[in-house]
Every structure is written in C-alpha cells, then in structure tokens.
Design a protein around this motif. Structure first.
Motif, short mmCIF file in Angstrom:
data_model
loop_
_atom_site.label_atom_id
_atom_site.label_comp_id
_atom_site.label_asym_id
_atom_site.label_seq_id
_atom_site.Cartn_x
_atom_site.Cartn_y
_atom_site.Cartn_z
N TYR A 241 -20.03 7.74 -0.11
CA TYR A 241 -20.50 6.37 -0.32
C TYR A 241 -21.99 6.23 -0.04
CZ TYR A 241 -15.91 4.68 -1.47
OH TYR A 241 -14.73 4.47 -2.13
N SER A 242 -22.55 7.03 0.85
CA SER A 242 -23.99 7.02 1.05
C SER A 242 -24.73 7.45 -0.21
CB SER A 242 -24.38 7.95 2.21
OG SER A 242 -24.23 7.31 3.45
N ALA A 243 -24.19 8.46 -0.89
CA ALA A 243 -24.81 8.93 -2.12
C ALA A 243 -24.77 7.85 -3.20
CB ALA A 243 -24.11 10.20 -2.61
N LEU A 244 -23.66 7.13 -3.30
CA LEU A 244 -23.57 6.05 -4.28
C LEU A 244 -24.57 4.95 -3.97
CD1 LEU A 244 -19.72 5.70 -4.89
CD2 LEU A 244 -21.35 7.33 -5.87
N LEU A 245 -24.71 4.62 -2.69
CA LEU A 245 -25.70 3.61 -2.30
C LEU A 245 -27.11 4.05 -2.65
CD1 LEU A 245 -24.35 2.52 1.20
CD2 LEU A 245 -24.50 1.08 -0.85
N ALA A 246 -27.43 5.31 -2.41
CA ALA A 246 -28.75 5.81 -2.74
C ALA A 246 -29.02 5.69 -4.24
CB ALA A 246 -28.88 7.27 -2.29
N GLN A 247 -28.02 6.03 -5.05
CA GLN A 247 -28.19 5.94 -6.50
C GLN A 247 -28.39 4.49 -6.94
OE1 GLN A 247 -28.86 8.35 -8.24
NE2 GLN A 247 -27.86 8.46 -10.24
N LEU A 248 -27.62 3.59 -6.38
CA LEU A 248 -27.78 2.17 -6.71
C LEU A 248 -29.14 1.65 -6.26
CD1 LEU A 248 -24.22 0.86 -5.73
CD2 LEU A 248 -25.17 0.98 -8.05
#
Length: 331
Positions: A241-248
C-alpha cells in the motif's frame, strides 16, 4: 505504546486472537511494526511468520489487471462474453470486467467454501456452467464475490497475457514491489522452505478455538487462487500500500499502473450501495474496498481510504492518501 498495549490485551484475553502482526508506514517509511502472541502453533509470533490472509490478497490481481489496461491488453468495458465465451454466467454479453471487479456482475455464488468442496480438477468446468441468478441486475445490484469473480479475473489475466497466473502475479506485481514474503500459489520447493515459518489461523467464533489446519497443507499453499489464497506478512502488505500511495502521489514507478489508472481502481466505482452478501451499505472500487468507514475499519479513516480485509476480520490492510499512511494487521 497504546497500540502495543491494545494488541497485548487482545492476545491475553484469547477471545478474538492468539497473536498478531502489525505494520505501519508513513510517507513510504516504516514507522512501527510489532509481532505479539503466538503464531497459532504455540510458537512465538514473529514479523516473518507467514499467514494465509484470505480476501485481503484480492488487490494484487487487481493491480495485475491495471497493468494490462495500461498496456492496452485489457478493456474494462468490453463484454466478457467476447473474451470468455465458456463462462455461462457472462454469456448474455451484459457483463464487463469493470462489473466483475466491483462485485456488480452477479458472481457471488457459489461461496468459497462450496468451491473448496469441489475436486480441484473439476472446478474450472463446474464454474463455467454456473448461471447468474435471474433477478440480478448487472451493474446495479451489488453482491460481494468471495471466489467466482476472481476466478474470472484470473482467466482474463492468463488469456490477455499468455502467461500462467502464478508467474504473472509474481513477476509483474510481487517481485517488483519487493514483496519477498508473499505468494499466491507457492511452488513445491517454496512450500518446503516456507513451512517452518507458516502460522495457523484459528476460528474463535464458537467459544472454542478451531485451528484451520488446511492452511498449512501442501494443496492449499501451492494452489494458485487469487481470490483468497495469498500467504504473506503484515510488513509486505504495508509495503504494497505504500507503493500505491507513492504512485498516486506522482512517483511514476514503471512497475505499477499509471496514477490515472490506479486512481480508477482505488476510488468508488459507484455511490454507496447495499451489498447483499456483506449486508451493509458500502463502496467498492475495482478490486479494492473504498471509503473504508463502510467496511468495518472504524471512523478514523478518510473517505479517500482504500484497501481490503479477509476472513471475517482476520486481516486488514489499507492506504489513507490524505495521511500518506499505509497499515496492515494480521490476527
């Protein structure tokens, strides 16, 4: 300290859980992680203990779909009958992958347990013949699908990519994100290697503790089941979920869908609607639960939150974009 004390109290009470893992990341940095209690086998829980997290794993397959959407290999709004004519429940041409991923395709029957009772060699043929309930309005009615919808998602992924599902999910999602302790279908060699770390969930709903022994069996561990067959740790889920937040947030990671596509998957596909299986008014994105206040995550998460839980609350994982917060808990 308050979180640690709360988890320790839960373990001491032995009412809801025997042990727990929790991992919290803010801004992509791990700020808190704990392992308390035992792993369901009478062994100390550690941060590297591996658990089956059931439907909490569903978003991994959703990200694989999003990658193929960006690559132009999947159209979310094309009739599924054109791609999977053998699936009887989609044969009338009204269902799309967008409907399937948002639990609006009528694929809520059979339940996960009913599918497990069917010999593995016969499951594909059985599910291909299942009919959609006649009164179900595709794209209007919402009914959470434990298993069938993600069976269809897996078929689409294999057909669109020309690759086995285990390879696709591992090579395109898990490995690039550094989720080294996560598997959706272990190989036999991996199973032998992981077995000493493999914990055991217990069903504690009947005033007794029933160990779910199948979770440590070779068949369940090696079966490729993107619906509820994932094995992982809270640390790996928080990293996801940290990776998804970074992408967003504009990171432009090549290993993830574009921010625009990812936003489509992690925001509501329709207004809050009564889910006839979950029996609550809630929102779904595409493969994600959205606005998690409607999904038993408590009142503190923001309306922009997204994530997924599994097996009546034995695991929770989510992202909360306004706080750049990623959390995972495995009970």
């Amino acid at each position: 300290p308050a979180t640690t004390a709360r988890l320790a109290s839960e373990v001491e009470d032995q009412i809801f859980t025997k042990g727990a893992q929790i991992s919290i990341e803010v801004g992509g940095e791990r700020v808190f992680s704990r392992a308390v209690g035992d792993d369901g086998r009478g062994q100390p829980m550690t941060e590297s203990s591996i658990f089956r997290v059931y439907c909490t794993i569903k978003p991994v397959a959703a990200i694989a779909v999003a990658l193929l959407v960006d690559a132009g290999e999947i159209d979310l709004d094309a009739p599924l009958a054109e791609r999977l004519p053998e699936i009887r429940a989609e044969a009338d041409g009204t269902c799309t992958l967008r409907h399937v991923l948002s639990h609006a395709a009528g694929l809520y029957h059979p339940t996960a347990m009913e599918v497990e009772l069917i010999p593995p060699a016969r499951r594909d043929g059985f599910l291909a013949q299942v009919q959609r309930p006649g009164r179900y309005a595709v794209g209007v009615d919402v009914a959470y699908s434990e298993r069938f919808a993600w069976h269809v998602v897996g078929l689409v992924l294999e057909q669109a990519s020309g690759r086995p599902l285990r390879e696709l999910l591992g090579d395109d999602v898990l490995v690039p994100l550094g989720m080294d302790d996560t598997w959706i279908g272990m190989t036999d060699a991996t199973y032998e290697d992981v077995l000493p770390r493999l914990g055991l969930n217990h069903d504690m709903r009947q005033l007794q503790s029933f160990p779910l022994l199948l979770e440590r069996g070779r068949r369940w561990c090696t079966e490729v089941n993107a619906a509820h067959g994932g094995y992982t740790t809270s640390n790996d889920l928080a990293r996801f979920y940290s990776a998804l937040l970074a992408q967003l947030g504009g990171a432009e990671l090549a290993s993830l869908p574009t921010a625009e596509t990812l936003r489509t998957f992690t925001t509501p596909a329709r207004p809050a609607t009564l889910d006839h299986i979950l029996d609550r008014v809630c929102e779904h994105g595409l493969g994600f639960m959205t606005d998690l206040t409607g999904h038993a995550y408590g009142p503190s998460v923001s309306p922009e939150s997204f994530g997924h839980s599994g097996n009546v609350g034995s695991s929770f994982a989510f992202a909360d974009p306004p706080h750049d917060l990623a959390v995972a808990v495995v009970f």
